[in-house]
Write a protein that holds these residues in place. Structure first.
Motif, mmCIF file in Angstrom:
data_model
loop_
_atom_site.group_PDB
_atom_site.id
_atom_site.type_symbol
_atom_site.label_atom_id
_atom_site.label_comp_id
_atom_site.label_asym_id
_atom_site.label_seq_id
_atom_site.Cartn_x
_atom_site.Cartn_y
_atom_site.Cartn_z
ATOM 1 N N PRO A 430 0.869 -1.188 0.053
ATOM 2 C CA PRO A 430 0.092 0.005 -0.073
ATOM 3 C C PRO A 430 0.878 1.522 0.005
ATOM 4 C CG PRO A 430 -0.144 -1.188 2.105
ATOM 5 C CD PRO A 430 0.678 -2.005 1.048
ATOM 6 N N LYS A 431 2.097 1.214 0.644
ATOM 7 C CA LYS A 431 2.941 2.211 0.575
ATOM 8 C C LYS A 431 3.573 2.660 -0.958
ATOM 9 C CE LYS A 431 4.079 2.043 5.472
ATOM 10 N NZ LYS A 431 5.331 1.691 6.341
ATOM 11 N N SER A 432 4.358 1.874 -1.522
ATOM 12 C CA SER A 432 4.951 2.058 -2.449
ATOM 13 C C SER A 432 4.036 1.403 -3.908
ATOM 14 C CB SER A 432 6.159 1.270 -2.651
ATOM 15 O OG SER A 432 5.819 -0.396 -2.769
ATOM 16 N N GLY A 433 2.989 0.705 -3.767
ATOM 17 C CA GLY A 433 2.289 0.417 -4.849
ATOM 18 C C GLY A 433 2.747 -0.701 -5.651
ATOM 19 N N ALA A 434 4.032 -1.405 -5.220
ATOM 20 C CA ALA A 434 4.827 -2.393 -5.862
ATOM 21 C C ALA A 434 4.079 -3.586 -5.573
ATOM 22 C CB ALA A 434 6.196 -2.163 -5.514
ATOM 23 N N TYR A 435 4.334 -4.618 -6.203
ATOM 24 C CA TYR A 435 3.763 -5.992 -6.167
ATOM 25 C C TYR A 435 4.753 -7.022 -5.694
ATOM 26 C CZ TYR A 435 -1.078 -4.771 -7.772
ATOM 27 O OH TYR A 435 -1.968 -4.403 -7.885
ATOM 28 N N LEU A 436 4.719 -7.325 -4.210
ATOM 29 C CA LEU A 436 5.939 -8.193 -3.729
ATOM 30 C C LEU A 436 5.503 -9.529 -3.207
ATOM 31 C CD1 LEU A 436 7.182 -5.097 -1.530
ATOM 32 C CD2 LEU A 436 7.740 -5.581 -3.588
ATOM 33 N N ASP A 437 6.537 -10.399 -2.955
ATOM 34 C CA ASP A 437 6.295 -11.823 -2.483
ATOM 35 C C ASP A 437 5.457 -11.640 -1.206
ATOM 36 O OD1 ASP A 437 6.551 -14.385 -1.835
ATOM 37 O OD2 ASP A 437 8.925 -14.538 -2.596
ATOM 38 N N GLU A 439 5.143 -14.193 0.669
ATOM 39 C CA GLU A 439 5.806 -14.785 1.694
ATOM 40 C C GLU A 439 6.792 -14.181 2.483
ATOM 41 O OE1 GLU A 439 7.044 -18.433 -0.038
ATOM 42 O OE2 GLU A 439 5.223 -19.468 -0.284
ATOM 43 N N ARG A 440 7.467 -13.120 1.888
ATOM 44 C CA ARG A 440 8.685 -12.285 2.445
ATOM 45 C C ARG A 440 8.229 -10.975 2.858
ATOM 46 N NH1 ARG A 440 13.438 -12.491 -1.693
ATOM 47 N NH2 ARG A 440 14.523 -11.406 0.273
ATOM 48 N N HIS A 441 7.033 -10.550 2.671
ATOM 49 C CA HIS A 441 6.711 -9.006 3.168
ATOM 50 C C HIS A 441 5.460 -9.205 3.887
ATOM 51 C CE1 HIS A 441 9.524 -8.472 -0.078
ATOM 52 N NE2 HIS A 441 10.040 -7.458 0.499
ATOM 53 N N GLU A 442 5.295 -8.570 4.934
ATOM 54 C CA GLU A 442 3.813 -8.352 5.563
ATOM 55 C C GLU A 442 3.229 -6.864 5.352
ATOM 56 O OE1 GLU A 442 4.869 -8.788 9.578
ATOM 57 O OE2 GLU A 442 5.693 -10.883 9.669
ATOM 58 N N GLY A 443 2.053 -7.092 5.287
ATOM 59 C CA GLY A 443 0.977 -5.814 5.444
ATOM 60 C C GLY A 443 0.592 -5.523 3.824
ATOM 61 N N LEU A 444 0.871 -6.743 3.034
ATOM 62 C CA LEU A 444 0.400 -6.383 1.624
ATOM 63 C C LEU A 444 -1.048 -6.602 1.490
ATOM 64 C CD1 LEU A 444 3.214 -8.571 0.024
ATOM 65 C CD2 LEU A 444 3.391 -6.241 0.442
ATOM 66 N N GLU A 445 -1.738 -5.865 0.331
ATOM 67 C CA GLU A 445 -3.088 -5.769 0.011
ATOM 68 C C GLU A 445 -3.312 -7.258 -0.475
ATOM 69 O OE1 GLU A 445 -3.799 -2.415 -2.044
ATOM 70 O OE2 GLU A 445 -3.680 -1.172 0.066
ATOM 71 N N PRO A 446 -4.269 -7.773 -0.260
ATOM 72 C CA PRO A 446 -4.956 -8.886 -1.078
ATOM 73 C C PRO A 446 -5.487 -8.489 -2.295
ATOM 74 C CG PRO A 446 -6.548 -8.585 0.791
ATOM 75 C CD PRO A 446 -5.181 -7.568 1.054
ATOM 76 N N THR A 447 -5.465 -9.404 -3.080
ATOM 77 C CA THR A 447 -6.108 -9.076 -4.658
ATOM 78 C C THR A 447 -7.403 -9.899 -4.785
ATOM 79 O OG1 THR A 447 -3.929 -8.858 -5.406
ATOM 80 C CG2 THR A 447 -5.885 -8.919 -7.217
ATOM 81 N N PRO A 448 -8.746 -9.377 -4.180
ATOM 82 C CA PRO A 448 -9.756 -10.081 -4.351
ATOM 83 C C PRO A 448 -10.145 -10.641 -5.727
ATOM 84 C CG PRO A 448 -10.191 -7.992 -3.184
ATOM 85 C CD PRO A 448 -8.827 -8.008 -3.782
ATOM 86 N N GLY A 449 -10.441 -11.937 -5.937
ATOM 87 C CA GLY A 449 -10.792 -12.313 -7.329
ATOM 88 C C GLY A 449 -9.781 -12.649 -8.084
#
Length: 557
Positions: A430-437, A439-449
């Motif tokens: 949510p901070k950088s807008g980048a799509y990250l792994d 399993e290695r990063h926390e706090g990532l936004e889920p992608t519904p559907g």
């Protein structure tokens, strides 16, 4: 173009006289190491000792003219000499090894190796040096060093030599132990003990030259030849003859095949030496020109009756420690070699073969890097397995077979690693807008559907099915309803028809479950290939996006 292919035209006109003292000292320091090694390695190559001096002279001159590394020393090496002997043995016959009858075959192999090197250089194929993995090369070198120690042990014992693979030589030599010559063993063991002690306590001393000098003096004072100690015998004083080796053209095919083995082994060591020196002193080398330099050195050696050679890491390290600034040191060293041939060669007639064997064994001890082998076992077990495969292949099957095993193992290692690219689920930061792994990063936004997956590596025949299976595995882990699988293809740098076909198969299988396949960040070359293969017709060009974010938004709309 001329200056690029003749580097001497670049450094010689700008040579500074203050450098001469350091280059002269380096040339003399390397001469003290090169002379005994050249004589010893000639015996490994299966030719009389004087041909080692011929090889050293020609190699030094040729590399000084054509080489791009300022501190590399070219000359005979144990590895290439052993390969040379393995190649020429079936051509000249085992009985000819060690005699002048084998010399023309060794010289012809050097010319063949020179031709292969020059052809590779003209085709700008310097990348071939990266083909053998370091793990395989480590196992090969250790196996080779152990094999040469086994091969030279009969000289220290004063028994008959044994033919066959290194392990066959070991068992055969063990059977010969009851026939050991006590006097020869005393000479060989004493020489080896002094060499090893000097290696540990006085590593910068020219220990090989000192031991040879002491052995020659002892042989004369104690009449060792009369007590059953084998000595070198006649060593002609004078210069070499220049010309093409007198062998038939029918052996050309076998020599060219053998030359490939020389190139695989020799260029790996040579380029490693050149790169190490260039990195240390802050300049660049040209791998393609290094191929030409190696070809010139081998061809020059062949024309003077010598054998194949390479750039030596040990001799280059001695030259660098002595302050070598340019290849002028090699030219000076070549002058010392000429003086040795003309005035000093006769002194080596009383040199005991046991002393030569001890010099070779001492050189091989420096190659026994078991610590590196243990490191591979600790860091990455597959690397250790491949290293051990090369090592055991060298010992049990032979040199040429060991090289072939090394090449095959490196190829298998390349395929294995290329066929297991990382295929990971990613989520939006949510901070950088980048799509990250995920399993290695926390706090990532889920992608519904949607299941967003990144592929880190090529997509080709070796890993196509694994790619499909991994996507299915990730889908099975999603408890919610997935309407689209989005592939981030930015790291897919290579693909083939099989890769395109697996895209088609995956898209068709997903469509059965009403799941669409979406592609993002596809490189132009990969997109063109997939389009020609019909993959984009199945996926749909409207399902190919420039960014992952665009692909995700398209599925939300």
């Amino acid at each position: 173009m001329i200056r690029r292919h003749l580097p001497i035209l670049g450094w010689l006109p700008g040579y500074r006289m203050p450098w001469l003292s350091k280059d002269a000292l380096a040339g003399l320091s390397v001469w003290a190491l090169l002379v005994p090694q050249s004589l010893a390695y000639a015996t490994i190559a299966g030719v009389p000792v004087q041909y080692g001096l011929y090889t050293a002279f020609a190699a030094l001159i040729a590399y000084a003219v054509f080489g791009t590394a300022r501190q590399v020393v070219q000359g005979p090496s144990a590895t290439v000499a052993a390969v040379s002997a393995a190649v020429i043995t079936p051509l000249a016959g085992a009985a000819a090894l060690g005699t002048s009858k084998a010399a023309p075959y060794a010289a012809a192999l050097a010319l063949a190796a020179g031709a292969v090197y020059l052809a590779l250089g003209a085709l700008r194929m310097g990348w071939v040096s990266n083909f053998l993995s370091k793990a395989v090369l480590c196992g090969f070198v250790i196996g080779f060093a152990l094999g040469i120690i086994i091969d030279q042990s009969y000289k220290l014992l004063g028994v008959d030599s044994v033919d066959g693979t290194y392990m066959e030589e070991l068992f055969g030599t063990i059977k010969e132990i009851p026939e050991t010559s006590g006097t020869t063993l005393a000479v060989g063991a004493s020489c080896l003990a002094v060499l090893l002690l000097l290696r540990h306590h006085r590593p910068r001393w020219p220990r090989a030259l000192l031991v040879m000098a002491l052995a020659i003096i002892a042989a004369g004072l104690l009449d060792l030849a009369d007590h059953g100690v084998v000595v070198t015998g006649n060593v002609p004083t004078g210069l070499f003859s220049l010309g093409r080796p007198d062998i038939g053209w029918s052996d050309t095919g076998s020599l060219l095949i053998g030359a490939l083995s020389v190139v695989f082994v020799g260029f790996s060591e040579s380029l490693a030496s050149a790169r190490m020196m260039a990195q240390k002193h802050g300049y660049d080398i040209d791998p393609n020109q290094e191929l030409i330099a190696q070809g010139a050195a081998c061809a020059a050696a062949g024309l003077v009756g010598g054998f194949a050679n390479d750039g030596s890491l040990s001799k280059s390290s001695v030259a660098d420690a002595a302050g070598q600034r340019t290849q002028m040191a090699s030219l000076i060293n070549a002058g010392f070699i000429i003086l040795t041939m003309v005035f000093l060669a006769g002194l080596f007639e009383d040199l005991p073969s046991a002393a030569l064997g001890a010099v070779v064994i001492d050189s091989m001890v420096g190659l026994l890097d078991f610590g590196e082998l243990r490191r591979y076992r600790r860091v990455n077990r597959p690397d250790w397995v491949f290293a051990m495969g090369a090592l055991l292949g060298m010992l049990f099957l032979g040199i040429i077979q060991g090289i072939l095993i090394g090449v095959v193992l490196s190829l298998l290692l390349l395929i294995a690693r290329s066929s297991t690219p990382g295929i990971r689920q990613v989520g939006r930061d949510p901070k950088s807008g980048a799509y990250l792994d995920v399993e290695r990063h926390e706090g990532l936004e889920p992608t519904p559907g949607a299941l967003v997956v990144r592929v880190d590596g090529p997509l080709f025949f070796a890993d196509a099915n694994r790619f499909r299976d991994r996507i299915k595995e990730l889908l099975a882990q999603r408890p919610d309803t997935v309407r689209a699988v989005i592939i981030d293809a930015d790291a897919i740098s290579q693909s083939d028809t099989d890769g395109a076909d697996i895209i088609v198969q995956l898209a068709q299988e997903l469509s059965v479950d009403d799941v669409s396949l979406v592609l993002a960040r596809v490189h132009a070359s990969i997109r063109d290939l997939w389009e020609r293969a019909g993959a984009l017709d199945v996926v749909g060009t409207d399902r190919v996006f420039n960014t992952v974010e665009e692909a995700v938004l398209s599925e939300r709309s």
